[in-house]
Scaffold this motif. Sequence first.
Motif, mmCIF file in Angstrom:
data_model
loop_
_atom_site.group_PDB
_atom_site.id
_atom_site.type_symbol
_atom_site.label_atom_id
_atom_site.label_comp_id
_atom_site.label_asym_id
_atom_site.label_seq_id
_atom_site.Cartn_x
_atom_site.Cartn_y
_atom_site.Cartn_z
ATOM 1 N N LEU A 56 0.856 -1.197 0.000
ATOM 2 C CA LEU A 56 0.000 0.000 0.000
ATOM 3 C C LEU A 56 0.884 1.236 0.000
ATOM 4 N N ASP A 57 1.326 1.592 -1.178
ATOM 5 C CA ASP A 57 2.210 2.736 -1.316
ATOM 6 C C ASP A 57 1.427 4.032 -1.093
ATOM 7 N N GLY A 58 2.044 4.935 -0.342
ATOM 8 C CA GLY A 58 1.383 6.216 -0.079
ATOM 9 C C GLY A 58 0.362 6.114 1.026
ATOM 10 N N SER A 59 0.511 5.093 1.881
ATOM 11 C CA SER A 59 -0.555 4.831 2.858
ATOM 12 C C SER A 59 -0.761 5.977 3.849
ATOM 13 N N SER A 60 0.267 6.836 4.011
ATOM 14 C CA SER A 60 0.061 7.964 4.930
ATOM 15 C C SER A 60 -0.987 8.938 4.372
ATOM 16 N N ASN A 61 -1.357 8.750 3.100
ATOM 17 C CA ASN A 61 -2.364 9.621 2.481
ATOM 18 C C ASN A 61 -3.801 9.155 2.709
ATOM 19 N N ILE A 89 7.198 14.862 -16.228
ATOM 20 C CA ILE A 89 8.283 14.263 -15.456
ATOM 21 C C ILE A 89 7.918 14.206 -13.974
ATOM 22 N N PHE A 90 8.328 13.120 -13.318
ATOM 23 C CA PHE A 90 8.224 12.980 -11.866
ATOM 24 C C PHE A 90 9.649 12.890 -11.335
ATOM 25 N N LEU A 91 9.927 13.655 -10.273
ATOM 26 C CA LEU A 91 11.277 13.634 -9.699
ATOM 27 C C LEU A 91 11.213 13.362 -8.199
ATOM 28 N N TYR A 92 12.000 12.406 -7.730
ATOM 29 C CA TYR A 92 12.279 12.318 -6.293
ATOM 30 C C TYR A 92 13.796 12.201 -6.154
ATOM 31 N N PRO A 93 14.461 13.384 -6.064
ATOM 32 C CA PRO A 93 15.922 13.380 -6.006
ATOM 33 C C PRO A 93 16.434 13.066 -4.605
ATOM 34 N N VAL A 140 7.158 17.145 -8.228
ATOM 35 C CA VAL A 140 8.253 17.023 -7.272
ATOM 36 C C VAL A 140 7.816 17.661 -5.958
ATOM 37 N N ASN A 141 8.374 17.172 -4.844
ATOM 38 C CA ASN A 141 8.094 17.795 -3.555
ATOM 39 C C ASN A 141 9.050 18.982 -3.385
ATOM 40 N N GLU A 142 8.566 20.173 -3.737
ATOM 41 C CA GLU A 142 9.437 21.351 -3.709
ATOM 42 C C GLU A 142 9.741 21.823 -2.298
ATOM 43 N N ARG A 166 2.266 19.398 -10.469
ATOM 44 C CA ARG A 166 1.313 18.422 -9.922
ATOM 45 C C ARG A 166 2.085 17.527 -8.981
ATOM 46 N N TYR A 167 1.671 17.445 -7.717
ATOM 47 C CA TYR A 167 2.350 16.516 -6.816
ATOM 48 C C TYR A 167 1.360 15.985 -5.804
ATOM 49 N N ILE A 168 1.152 14.671 -5.854
ATOM 50 C CA ILE A 168 0.173 14.049 -4.970
ATOM 51 C C ILE A 168 0.851 13.520 -3.710
ATOM 52 N N GLY A 169 2.092 13.064 -3.860
ATOM 53 C CA GLY A 169 2.797 12.499 -2.704
ATOM 54 C C GLY A 169 2.493 11.020 -2.533
ATOM 55 N N SER A 170 1.981 10.438 -3.589
ATOM 56 C CA SER A 170 1.679 9.009 -3.629
ATOM 57 C C SER A 170 2.238 8.546 -4.969
ATOM 58 N N LEU A 171 3.340 7.808 -4.943
ATOM 59 C CA LEU A 171 4.064 7.523 -6.184
ATOM 60 C C LEU A 171 3.187 6.926 -7.273
ATOM 61 N N VAL A 172 2.349 5.969 -6.889
ATOM 62 C CA VAL A 172 1.522 5.306 -7.883
ATOM 63 C C VAL A 172 0.641 6.331 -8.607
ATOM 64 N N TYR A 189 10.958 -2.370 -5.016
ATOM 65 C CA TYR A 189 9.502 -2.479 -5.143
ATOM 66 C C TYR A 189 8.817 -1.154 -5.464
ATOM 67 N N GLU A 190 9.590 -0.119 -5.742
ATOM 68 C CA GLU A 190 8.986 1.123 -6.252
ATOM 69 C C GLU A 190 9.623 1.474 -7.600
ATOM 70 N N ALA A 191 10.927 1.794 -7.571
ATOM 71 C CA ALA A 191 11.566 2.316 -8.788
ATOM 72 C C ALA A 191 11.636 1.284 -9.920
ATOM 73 N N GLY A 212 18.077 9.226 -1.792
ATOM 74 C CA GLY A 212 16.728 9.257 -2.354
ATOM 75 C C GLY A 212 15.803 8.603 -1.351
ATOM 76 N N LYS A 213 14.493 8.788 -1.534
ATOM 77 C CA LYS A 213 13.551 8.210 -0.566
ATOM 78 C C LYS A 213 12.958 6.885 -1.059
ATOM 79 N N LEU A 214 12.776 6.801 -2.371
ATOM 80 C CA LEU A 214 12.002 5.674 -2.893
ATOM 81 C C LEU A 214 12.839 4.398 -2.961
ATOM 82 N N ARG A 215 12.167 3.280 -2.896
ATOM 83 C CA ARG A 215 12.854 1.985 -2.809
ATOM 84 C C ARG A 215 13.071 1.418 -4.208
HETATM 85 P P1 AFP Z 1 4.127 6.695 2.451
HETATM 86 O O1 AFP Z 1 3.837 5.267 1.996
HETATM 87 O O2 AFP Z 1 4.816 6.766 3.773
HETATM 88 O O3 AFP Z 1 2.906 7.560 2.385
HETATM 89 O O4 AFP Z 1 5.203 7.282 1.412
HETATM 90 C C1 AFP Z 1 4.826 7.424 0.085
HETATM 91 C C2 AFP Z 1 6.070 7.532 -0.764
HETATM 92 O O5 AFP Z 1 6.930 6.452 -0.531
HETATM 93 C C3 AFP Z 1 5.724 7.590 -2.257
HETATM 94 O O6 AFP Z 1 4.520 6.982 -2.579
HETATM 95 C C4 AFP Z 1 5.693 9.076 -2.550
HETATM 96 O O7 AFP Z 1 6.061 9.372 -3.878
HETATM 97 C C5 AFP Z 1 6.692 9.652 -1.570
HETATM 98 O O8 AFP Z 1 6.741 8.733 -0.482
HETATM 99 C C6 AFP Z 1 6.294 11.006 -1.075
HETATM 100 O O9 AFP Z 1 7.293 11.479 -0.224
HETATM 101 P P2 AFP Z 1 7.240 12.970 0.380
HETATM 102 O O10 AFP Z 1 6.115 12.994 1.349
HETATM 103 O O11 AFP Z 1 8.578 13.111 1.031
HETATM 104 O O12 AFP Z 1 7.060 13.924 -0.761
#
Ligand code: AFP
Length: 337
Positions: free
Chosen positions: A121-126, A263-267, A215-217, A245-251, A281-283, A275-278
């Motif tokens: 469940l990617d982005g589950s904090s959302n 383009i989507f960027l997570y530098p 991107v998360n600016e 456009r940035y949702i904060g949920s990679l999918v 199972y993500e990238a 980087g934050k993404l795995r």
């Molecule tokens: P969560 O699963 O903790 O909500 O993280 C989601 C995520 O891994 C990915 O889906 C988003 O692209 C990225 O984190 C968002 O990260 P930021 O909140 O740092 O922008």
Amino acid sequence: MAAEIATEKTFVTVQEHILTQQRDHPTATGAFSWLLSGITLAARIISAKVRRAGILEVLGDAGDVNVHGEQQQKLDILANKTIEQCLGYRGNVGIIASEELDEPKVLTGSSGKYVVIFDPLDGSSNIDVNVSVGTIFAIFERDTSNFNGIDHVADVLQGGRRQVAAGYVVYGSSTVLTYTTGRGVHMFTLDPTVGSFVLAQENVVMPTNGKYFSVNEGNWNSFARGIQEYLKWCKTEEAGPYSARYIGSLVADFHRTLLRGGIFLYPATAKAPQGKLRLMYEANPIAFLAEQAGGIATDGKQEILDKTPHSLHERTPLFVGSKSELARLQRYLDEWD
Ligand code: AFP
């Protein structure tokens, strides 16, 4: 006329689609289609759970135990268990690995020739704020050549180009499943009235360019100079300017990028220097889908699919989108390196 209507094909389900694709595969035994149908079953169950997230939460307010006497669990743990159970029944999944598991888990012995790696469940904090979340998966054939006799980390650490299938499910305003087996990218929408994923778009092609940057600016101050200069360019008149456009949920962010381009960027950032993404199972699965749709994914130095993984939960910078956009970004990165 009536006879015509009766024989007219109105929809194709994901199961039919997978079977048809595999039928053309010279060595197909049906085992792979059976595995994928385990994933689509899990996706339907998770979708139902996500749709009831608010309700489950209300029940949970009574304490840790709901009114049925059941233990409340976080939705991502539930999603993880659901996938594990749906794949466990298949018999041909040797090993699973996921964001929710510290180590890979053996499901079946030597009969299980596939490895499935997923973010349940990617982005589950959302979820709490009703934003789209998703499931991402990558499938490999099992490679025991590196098995060290102790744990299975080494035998699941395969490069992205060895994926035999990958996909994601986005639980958004509708539930959409997108997959590739290396023969194009195909998209299905869950019809909740019949409980089936129905073909929405076959051979999805990412637009060669697009006017979105994602991107998360908030992390601006710790972006490399090349990223900052590229983003500044996106806002110029010469660029259009682009829309942010940035949702904060990679999918969800990738789903838009796949359909609309850009383009989507997570530098790398100060908080997440790798980087934050795995990677696993993500990238990787996102990169496989992007490439199959005519786009590209890099870490700023090399293509994601060419990276050699060193650990199951390793992180990577991720830049993904239309080829022309990635080429432009690369020029900025090279100039300001
Ligand atoms: P969560 O699963 O903790 O909500 O993280 C989601 C995520 O891994 C990915 O889906 C988003 O692209 C990225 O984190 C968002 O990260 P930021 O909140 O740092 O922008």
